[in-house]
Design an enzyme around this catalytic site. Structure first.
Site, PDB file in Angstrom:
ATOM      1  N   GLU A   1      10.867   0.982   9.562  1.00  0.00           N
ATOM      2  CA  GLU A   1      12.014   2.075   9.167  1.00  0.00           C
ATOM      3  C   GLU A   1      11.177   3.272   9.575  1.00  0.00           C
ATOM      4  O   GLU A   1      10.286   3.792   8.758  1.00  0.00           O
ATOM      5  CB  GLU A   1      12.423   1.777   7.826  1.00  0.00           C
ATOM      6  CG  GLU A   1      13.691   2.726   7.715  1.00  0.00           C
ATOM      7  CD  GLU A   1      13.481   4.079   7.126  1.00  0.00           C
ATOM      8  OE1 GLU A   1      13.132   4.949   7.889  1.00  0.00           O
ATOM      9  OE2 GLU A   1      13.522   4.153   5.866  1.00  0.00           O
TER      10      GLU A   1
ATOM     11  N   LYS B   1       0.869  -1.176  -0.066  1.00  0.00           N
ATOM     12  CA  LYS B   1      -0.073  -0.104  -0.229  1.00  0.00           C
ATOM     13  C   LYS B   1       0.936   1.021  -0.126  1.00  0.00           C
ATOM     14  O   LYS B   1       1.733   1.529   0.919  1.00  0.00           O
ATOM     15  CB  LYS B   1      -0.955  -0.070   1.231  1.00  0.00           C
ATOM     16  CG  LYS B   1      -1.818   1.060   1.207  1.00  0.00           C
ATOM     17  CD  LYS B   1      -2.574   1.598   2.480  1.00  0.00           C
ATOM     18  CE  LYS B   1      -1.630   2.497   3.239  1.00  0.00           C
ATOM     19  NZ  LYS B   1      -1.772   3.832   2.973  1.00  0.00           N
TER      20      LYS B   1
HETATM   21  P1  ADP Z   1       4.201   9.744   7.373  1.00  0.00           P
HETATM   22  O1  ADP Z   1       4.187  10.652   8.899  1.00  0.00           O
HETATM   23  O2  ADP Z   1       5.441   9.632   6.860  1.00  0.00           O
HETATM   24  O3  ADP Z   1       2.958   9.984   6.784  1.00  0.00           O
HETATM   25  P2  ADP Z   1       2.808   7.832   8.448  1.00  0.00           P
HETATM   26  O4  ADP Z   1       3.272   6.543   9.640  1.00  0.00           O
HETATM   27  O5  ADP Z   1       1.472   8.485   8.922  1.00  0.00           O
HETATM   28  O6  ADP Z   1       3.897   8.434   8.204  1.00  0.00           O
HETATM   29  O7  ADP Z   1       2.096   6.889   7.378  1.00  0.00           O
HETATM   30  C1  ADP Z   1       3.151   5.955   6.404  1.00  0.00           C
HETATM   31  C2  ADP Z   1       2.096   5.040   5.789  1.00  0.00           C
HETATM   32  O8  ADP Z   1       1.464   3.985   6.885  1.00  0.00           O
HETATM   33  C3  ADP Z   1       1.185   5.425   4.841  1.00  0.00           C
HETATM   34  O9  ADP Z   1       0.838   4.671   4.015  1.00  0.00           O
HETATM   35  C4  ADP Z   1      -0.024   5.538   5.852  1.00  0.00           C
HETATM   36  O10 ADP Z   1      -1.187   5.571   4.973  1.00  0.00           O
HETATM   37  C5  ADP Z   1      -0.086   4.310   6.885  1.00  0.00           C
HETATM   38  N1  ADP Z   1      -0.724   4.324   8.147  1.00  0.00           N
HETATM   39  C6  ADP Z   1      -1.136   5.279   9.072  1.00  0.00           C
HETATM   40  N2  ADP Z   1      -1.569   5.020   9.770  1.00  0.00           N
HETATM   41  C7  ADP Z   1      -1.511   3.418   9.764  1.00  0.00           C
HETATM   42  C8  ADP Z   1      -1.945   2.615  10.718  1.00  0.00           C
HETATM   43  N3  ADP Z   1      -2.585   2.557  11.944  1.00  0.00           N
HETATM   44  N4  ADP Z   1      -1.551   1.074  10.356  1.00  0.00           N
HETATM   45  C9  ADP Z   1      -0.954   0.733   9.180  1.00  0.00           C
HETATM   46  N5  ADP Z   1      -0.504   1.749   8.389  1.00  0.00           N
HETATM   47  C10 ADP Z   1      -0.855   3.029   8.763  1.00  0.00           C
END
Ligand code: ADP
Length: 485
Positions: free
Chosen positions: A264, A190
């Site tokens: 990471e 994703k």
């Molecule tokens: P950034 O601050 O770099 O945007 P995030 O951690 O918010 O980092 O997002 C990185 C990825 O994780 C994105 O693809 C986002 O959609 C996904 N993401 C956000 N929340 C969750 C969650 N609770 N579980 C799994 N993936 C998530």
């Protein structure tokens, strides 16, 4: 001297890359089991160009049901085809993907800059070639795993769930997919909700490369979709790149399950300039470390430590260089700093700039012209920052540099390690012995010496402490997708 050279305000003529080489569909469905399928809830969300706020496309929002269909497709592909064909055959498919990325490099670079806001120079010269190189590198390993890990009988885990952020959309997809395929795993990936387009283009390539159905599934959505991947019971391995907060949520979600993970996460890298450093190169390294790429890299050199004896010289040259940075249209080949990825991210950066000012730090921003539409931030520097200041402790993910001074080697090592993060660092000095001394004491996964932000598929990358665990790249990146007898 000609009049033009005397005139300090001369500008480069615009040199925009044409967007005509890029085909962006009006709407993208989910890439599951080798086909484009509609999301089961019929929902789509918009992805915009952060440089002008125009809508580029709308993209499917996958829910739990779609995730389940994708994971089932990946499992079937693993059981029936991918684990059965020879490693040599697997390698052929991966090589094919690498070559097709090269063939369509221009289109990838254009779409990356349009969807993510990074300068075309970066996406063209860094992101896309490195993504192709990752596929080439891991294709080479696919039929040599027993040589990579002699006497250890490596075996694939099965289905990998991969979640990536918006700062290097295509490159992160390559970091995740290439080693997973080379080791015989199948994938549900994703991309981030603000930058899904190059991963969807990659899905087109994967379809054209005739990878067996279901080996790579690319689905779009936001955090909920990511959580559905993490929580799916038939995922064997999670590979995540993103924020430390979400990394912690993922760790809690998989605690007590059999799922393996590499995470990471965030960073707050120290870039250390010793008095014996080649100062001009170091200044360019500081600029590269924090301002190119809008500071949108988890390994950005966001904390600058300058030895007191060269402080005035470094800061004078740095400010002078900052003044010449060109902020603006990501599609212009002269642009150094593009658009901030989203309005939310810009708000976060502005919040930290306000905190830095409130804490009494001395601010310097280059006087560049910012376009009216889109999300922009001037290259920013704070002087006299204290160790405890929030701008020195928390990840900002923007072109904001916190500057501190030091006198001795031990002092700077203590200061540089005084952070919850440990992803990367930089050291600038003329002395090889000092490089070895400092790098061996830094708690950071990657330490660059007399350079910054250099990546290579053969080198492992990953963090200490709250920057996560596990490594991507090199042999380490292969072993993260393998279990051993
Ligand atoms: P950034 O601050 O770099 O945007 P995030 O951690 O918010 O980092 O997002 C990185 C990825 O994780 C994105 O693809 C986002 O959609 C996904 N993401 C956000 N929340 C969750 C969650 N609770 N579980 C799994 N993936 C998530």
């Amino acid at each position: 001297m000609s009049k033009k050279t005397k005139d300090k305000n001369w500008n480069y003529s615009p040199a925009p890359e044409s967007s005509s080489s890029a085909t962006i569909e009006k709407r993208y469905n989910l890439f599951i089991n080798g086909k484009w399928v509609k999301p089961s809830n019929g929902k789509y969300f918009k992805t915009i160009n952060p440089a002008n706020e125009s809508v580029l496309s709308e993209v499917a929002e996958a829910n739990e049901k779609d995730v389940d269909i994708a994971v089932k497709a990946a499992r079937k592909a693993y059981d029936k085809t991918w684990s059965k064909i020879s490693a040599k055959e697997r390698a052929k498919y991966i090589y094919r993907i690498a070559r097709m990325i090269q063939e369509r490099a221009r289109e990838f670079a254009v779409i990356e800059s349009m969807d993510g806001g990074k300068p075309i120079r970066e996406s063209r010269d860094v992101d896309v070639p490195l993504a192709a190189n990752h596929f080439f590198y891991y294709a080479g390993w696919a039929d040599k795993l027993e040589y990579a890990f002699p006497m250890r009988k490596p075996k694939a885990y099965g289905v990998a769930g991969q979640i990536i952020p918006w700062n290097f959309p295509l490159l992160m997809a390559a970091w995740k997919i290439a080693p997973a395929l080379a080791t015989g795993n199948t994938v549900v990936l994703k991309p981030a909700e603000t930058t899904p387009l190059t991963a969807l283009k990659l899905a087109e390539i994967i379809q054209e490369a005739e990878l067996p159905d279901g080996v790579v599934n690319i689905i779009t959505g936001a955090g909920k979709t990511g959580a559905a991947i993490v929580n799916h019971p038939d995922i064997d391995k999670i590979a995540f790149t993103g924020s430390t907060n979400v990394g912690k949520i993922i760790q809690q979600a998989i605690a007590g399950t059999n799922k393996k993970a590499t995470l990471e996460l965030g960073g707050k890298a120290a870039n250390i300039i010793f008095e014996d450093a080649p100062i001009d190169q170091a200044v360019e390294g500081i600029i590269n470390g924090i301002y190119f790429n809008q500071g949108h890299v988890c390994c950005a050199g966001s904390r600058l430590f300058v030895q007191e004896s060269v402080y005035d010289e470094v800061i004078r040259k740095l400010k002078w260089r900052m003044k010449s940075l060109i902020v603006g249209d990501p599609m212009d080949k002269n642009t150094d700093i593009g658009a901030i990825n989203s309005s939310e991210q810009l708000k976060t950066i502005e919040k930290y700039i306000a905190i830095g000012k409130k804490d009494g730090n001395q601010i310097f921003q280059s006087e560049c012209f910012l376009p009216k539409k889109g999300f922009w931030c001037k290259p920013t520097l704070f002087e006299n920052v204290a160790q405890s200041d929030r701008i020195a402790q928390e990840e900002i993910f923007g072109p904001v540099l916190a500057v501190q001074t030091f006198r001795t080697v031990d002092e700077v090592i203590a200061k540089a390690n005084n952070t919850p993060f440990g992803l990367s660092a930089g050291v600038w000095t003329d002395k090889g012995s000092k490089i070895f001394n400092v790098t061996s004491k830094m708690k950071a996964g990657v330490v660059w010496a007399n350079t910054y932000n250099k990546f290579d598929p053969t080198s492992p990358f990953g963090g200490f402490k709250e920057s996560g665990y596990g490594r991507e790249g090199g042999l380490h990146g292969l072993s993260a997708y393998l279990k051993f007898d």
